[in-house]
Design a protein around this motif. Sequence first.
Motif, mmCIF file in Angstrom:
data_model
loop_
_atom_site.group_PDB
_atom_site.id
_atom_site.type_symbol
_atom_site.label_atom_id
_atom_site.label_comp_id
_atom_site.label_asym_id
_atom_site.label_seq_id
_atom_site.Cartn_x
_atom_site.Cartn_y
_atom_site.Cartn_z
ATOM 1 N N GLY A 127 6.213 -1.361 -8.660
ATOM 2 C CA GLY A 127 5.710 -3.047 -8.467
ATOM 3 C C GLY A 127 4.120 -2.980 -8.222
ATOM 4 N N CYS A 140 10.944 -8.699 -7.523
ATOM 5 C CA CYS A 140 11.083 -7.455 -7.095
ATOM 6 C C CYS A 140 12.624 -7.177 -7.151
ATOM 7 N N ASP A 184 12.958 -4.143 -2.426
ATOM 8 C CA ASP A 184 13.443 -3.062 -3.272
ATOM 9 C C ASP A 184 14.672 -2.177 -2.561
ATOM 10 N N ALA A 244 5.608 0.679 -4.478
ATOM 11 C CA ALA A 244 5.409 -0.814 -4.386
ATOM 12 C C ALA A 244 4.390 -0.944 -3.057
#
Length: 280
Positions: free
Chosen positions: A84, A224, A28, A15
């Motif tokens: 992500g 997320c 995360d 991400a």
Amino acid sequence: MDSLKNLQPVVMTIAGSDSGAGAGIQADIKTCAALGVYCTSVLTAITAQNTRRITALESLPTKIVAQQFEAVIEDFNVAAIKVGMIGSAENLHYLAARLLDYKRTNPRVYIVLDTPLRASVGFSLFDDENLAPLWKMIGVADLITPNLSEAGRLLGCQDARSNANMELQALELIKRGARAVLIKGGHLIGAEASDYYLSVDAAIKPMWFSSGKLAAKNNHGTGCTLASAIAAHIVLGYSAPEAIASSKRYLYLLLQQSQHRQYGLGAGPLECLNQSRFTD
């Protein structure tokens, strides 16, 4: 390597960085930690953002993305991967191919794809011309988690405006190559936020996951957080439907808790609950 199988299973998040720490790789890692799961990371991009806006986005070179990925899988027992923001078309092509290769040699790894096409503060994170190669990544993932806008954009149609529309769009996403879909329907008009789950596995029945809506201003990073919570629950041994249900309950608690503090002048981040305060 076989020796890695004896290590504690972990999540890998792929991400971008959110300098306000409400979404992206920061969300995360916080989510996995709160749920008692260790989280490794592969950074794809750096954003300059706060609770009101994104002022800059810089994708990292694919070379360093690849080096991060290889460093993690060389030394950790990666059991679930949350993807992500990818950052660039070059990163997308690399990650789609590398994850497919990794999945072939590690078929039990569970991949959750939550590529935000547009940030909640109004900044486009993925150009339309890159949607075609994104389907290669969708075909690798075990679960994709688009919201109504993302599902419509992926399919090139209007956003779903009813539960029936959501069911049809989920089926269309499956037909186009997704293995399982969780369409998030929180923006539909109504008193409940209902998400629809559909899997290509005929043994898993389609499911609706619903909760009451909250008038929550501080909701930055919800996508997320949900996706990484699902990945964390998979590592903890939950089935996919169980992981989704538990993650939805966790997110609802976060939204409730987040209204008691204000960290920014705009849509603030979620208040992270530690593991002892979340009993499933």
